[in-house]
Write a protein that holds these residues in place. Structure first.
Motif, PDB file in Angstrom:
ATOM      1  N   UNK A  77       0.815  -1.217   0.000  1.00  0.00           N
ATOM      2  CA  UNK A  77       0.000   0.000   0.000  1.00  0.00           C
ATOM      3  C   UNK A  77       0.852   1.272   0.000  1.00  0.00           C
TER       4      UNK A  77
ATOM      5  N   UNK B 295       1.261   7.313  -8.553  1.00  0.00           N
ATOM      6  CA  UNK B 295       0.344   8.271  -7.943  1.00  0.00           C
ATOM      7  C   UNK B 295       1.027   9.457  -7.278  1.00  0.00           C
TER       8      UNK B 295
ATOM      9  N   UNK C 108       2.710   2.385  -2.366  1.00  0.00           N
ATOM     10  CA  UNK C 108       2.478   3.036  -3.657  1.00  0.00           C
ATOM     11  C   UNK C 108       1.049   2.696  -4.089  1.00  0.00           C
ATOM     12  N   UNK C 109       0.473   3.537  -4.951  1.00  0.00           N
ATOM     13  CA  UNK C 109      -0.921   3.310  -5.331  1.00  0.00           C
ATOM     14  C   UNK C 109      -1.064   1.939  -6.000  1.00  0.00           C
ATOM     15  N   UNK C 110      -0.131   1.636  -6.905  1.00  0.00           N
ATOM     16  CA  UNK C 110      -0.079   0.321  -7.551  1.00  0.00           C
ATOM     17  C   UNK C 110       1.372  -0.119  -7.563  1.00  0.00           C
TER      18      UNK C 110
END
Lengths: 333, 333, 333, 333
Positions: free
Chosen positions: A243, A274, A245-247
């Motif tokens: 979590x 993100x 990084x966004x993805x």
């Protein structure tokens, strides 16, 4: 395709299966092992539903030997596909940066960003007119007005434009768009893919958040099977347990895709991470491992914009990214 | 919503942010900690884009206190929603089994299955006319002819019908369908959701393979925000690293959803597991932990069908599942 | 730390909680919102068990404002840590390549590989003596004999050695090893970490296959809390749904880790991808996005080795990777 | 095992591979397809390293036909294993509930909980003396003093005790423990598994947060290969992208494990969900889909305990769960 039968498979089950496969025009090689029987299928197995066969009582496991995609498969098309977007070539050694704002907001903004990114090395302009938003209460884009403004920016700079479609019913509005983007959440919107297969325009197909490399290629195959072979693939991060990084940007997908397909592969570091300060390292890393291009968010006026730290770069930051990306490409050449 | 500012946030950044939030009609409570400043936002924060705020330079983290969904939120609608599908009620203590074949194949098949499942306790009939398939070369369903046959089966048995839509352009064909299903791959096809929000018909919304419980509720919110509040949610397995089952059925999502929303929640054990012999244990387990219904694949004629071991149950197996499910429901009452 | 209380929290529950937190020496700031009450905790919250508090009846959610790690936290140690491994420095601008065979096999092999990798730019030698293997029937390494051979290779080349420990009981055997590696599967073997905290030797801590960046830092904290602050972190791929590569190399973890911690971060492209032809692109990409080093498998004699296409590079391939890595580092400087 | 060779595999590569496999005592069946050659290996392939073979240049893919585990494999041991824990039988139709507090705190607590859970149907007592904690600053358990108190509780109630080991060096302390638990984070601590293979005591092996069903079975195989065949497996939730629950409880793993192995399988709903109000539905669901037992956290004195809403049940709640679990088992019999 190899079908491994269970030890306890009954003769009638095996015969029913053989009958089914020969009915599909496949040849069968049976081979009897110590603890199982193996059925080797020779011929065009793309039409065989692996999941369905796996779920049969008599079947232990199914293993595909050949990939289920043909038109997207490098085995059958060893040469790199070069996609031409309004005169700008992607793939086969041609590297391009698509840049622009997240959303088209107004004429001044889109023209100003377009000019900045062109100066800094971008050759294609992006900008969202139809925005996929998790919340129905969030801003959904300017729609046809947004497309009109993008075309004004194209007129002002000569940059061909790339923008996202969310509903096939809007296709008539996209007539002057140079490249149509399919977003991650629509990667398996098969009806949309089929309709884009009938369009005479390059498609930018983004990988879904939870889709495998093979599924991405199968979605490309949907478009290509319809007759439109101008497809560019885009890695933009996958969903994992992490979590921070966004993805999770899956950069190893780039060299893997280059082995499996002749289609160009670009990377979107803005949506994957993100956060603008992660865009630079990931953009350069993408170039280092062989991407055919990048798609990067750039905004125009950091002084007045709220989002001065968002996933968008300033034109100056974009210039720096662009310089390093091209320098790294020279080393890897 | 709580916005945690970085220690190094500059005064002008904080003021810009305060200005932005008050512009949205929110009240701000500032509180100064030892190592950071916290901005508490009071008011309707559903319109605030959490990702965007998180990505600002001055912001350390954003924490939502209130859920971003309103109409689907149990906090604002404590009573269970009961969805009426052609006279059959789901939710609020009403438990229903939707059953039928994977695909509608012909009139004899669909009528025969419909009769069998009705006898074994199903109260709604399912059957695919438009089939989402990973491969463009696989059978895609009978389309309008399939819908016509489903209506014949409804006529023959009185069972209301549930079937999947894949393109909003097909909506006119669904006029006599009792409940429209949105498949897992279209859970975030926002344009489709918006159009279903304008339909006066119950919607069965399946959870996407990689979508969180909150995203499922946000997609329900899309439909409800359009005016259609007759939504039934469906857990059908999520994508994980495990490959022994097709998907990982997330049964704990059921009690969690029941806390967060007033909408009914049903479970699809057939697609989650992909193997008929796992359907029974998972169907009963779903009933044990509070599902409001099940959707199960049943086929008619195991003797002649190829798929006699597939994810579909025989009518006899279905009867057994049905009996145990209702027995377990009594214990949990 | 922020504790968001439920609307329905009873006064006695709140008081019990306040009593608990003040007992831990924390100060509490209460703030009453429209739909919830928020408890802000000020002081050292590293000892508070977030999961336990979250699970209390009165609690809606818990949000950490401060990271639960102190010694590994860049906030409290802004300067990069430089780890010295037998005279070779990693971190703070010092970039090193650790190279060597997967397993130590015999004296000739390890000395030959050590010489080749030294010539091609490696400054540290790796080689497995204790091998973590999924199967109890697979070769488990040469153990103490393997360590003895590694030391011979060190003698022959001057390269300090890095090798994995699997059981704290073996620590006496590692006395002359320059850097002790903790493998991915032992990242949360807390008893081992505690014992390594008492060792006066640098530790190479690999990220677990399913561990978050924060958990990696908490495991580093275990070692550092014991007194050993010479820890190097290693990203080596995480487990996701994608099966085209053995693991998904999470390169964005590098810049994220550099923000959160002062410890050096290196990357293992060999284990992440499992295929030698992916090692080069991913190694260069890792350097491009800021890694402080690489750990790469190299074998000696491709002509006679079985594994000539395995995840190990030949010395020639390694030389090529090494050259490009150093060239890219110049661009990113 | 089937090795699929690439079209471009050279004859010398194929011969080297054949030589390698025959050297392992395997027989090879070659079969030539249109686009690839397939090598079928007959014999004991458990010693073949699948990953290594996959990574060879000449190899397209490797497919295992036989499972890599033997002693844990139901194919070779069709009858259910019944594990005897101090006179209490698990498996083969014997269902047991293991209950007790998260941590042993003091004599009064553990004896009081032991008496309550015994009365409510538990037949085995759990309690942590060595606690795996993500943070080095959190309470790590009472260690040997905790074990001593557990034995007092056994004396007082007659319940055999189950408790976790974290370091093989502590084994002498576990001499009077009835069943030794291996926690999720140590599932692939192979050195610990090997040492437990030499112990004459039942082992409770928990599935790792990111481990596949096959890896769980391979870890059981490690213990069994050492001579200790008294292994009980435990599903306790896996790590996925979903954050609404602490982990995702994979209940379909139960029927899948029952197909693949003869070992008993129990479920831990307390750790999987992390919230007491989810324990009941998931415990009953686990019983519904065939678990051989449950391990549940119960605490003694809700009035004075801080954690009155934590993942632990009160004795009254536990009684309710226990009643429904046994009622559901009757239905599924």
């Amino acid at each position: 395709m190899i079908v491994i039968l269970k030890q306890e498979a009954r003769q009638e089950q095996i015969e029913k299966l053989q009958h089914f496969f020969t009915g599909l025009g496949l040849k069968i090689h049976m081979s009897q092992g110590e603890s199982c029987t193996i059925m080797g299928l020779v011929g065009d197995t793309t039409q065989v539903d692996e999941d369905m066969i796996t779920s049969l009582d008599a079947v232990e496991a199914v293993r595909r030997v050949q990939e289920p995609y043909k038109k997207a498969n490098r085995k059958f098309h060893p040469t790199d596909t070069v996609v031409d977007v309004g005169g700008v070539k992607i793939g086969g050694g041609n590297f391009q940066i698509i840049a622009g704002p997240c959303s088209v907001e107004n004429e001044a903004q889109i023209i100003s960003v377009a000019k900045s990114v062109k100066e800094a090395g971008a050759t294609l302009l992006r900008g969202g007119a139809f925005k996929p938003r998790t919340s129905p209460y969030a801003f959904q884009g300017l729609h046809d007005e947004g497309l009109r403004l993008l075309l004004k920016a194209k007129e002002a700079t000569g940059l061909p434009i790339v923008t996202e479609i969310m509903d096939a019913a809007d296709l008539p509005l996209f007539e002057q768009v140079d490249m149509i983007q399919v977003g991650a959440r629509n990667m398996q919107n098969f009806e949309l893919l089929k309709k884009l297969g009938k369009v005479n325009k390059p498609i930018l197909l983004k990988r879904g958040l939870a889709n495998t490399i093979q599924e991405l290629l199968m979605s490309a195959e949907y478009i290509m099977a319809g007759g439109n072979e101008q497809v560019v693939l885009c890695e933009r991060g996958i969903r994992t347990f992490e979590t921070a990084t966004r993805n999770t940007l899956d950069l190893s997908a780039i060299p893997v895709l280059h082995e499996k397909t002749h289609l160009p592969v670009i990377v979107d570091p803005s949506h994957a991470t993100g956060v603008s300060r992660l865009v630079k390292p990931m953009a350069v890393a993408a170039a280092a491992c062989g991407a055919d291009g990048l798609i990067i968010e750039v905004h125009n006026d950091p002084k007045h914009a709220l989002c001065d730290g968002a996933q968008s770069l300033t034109p100056e930051e974009f210039q720096d990214v662009s310089n390093r990306v091209f320098a790294v490409r020279k080393i890897m050449a």
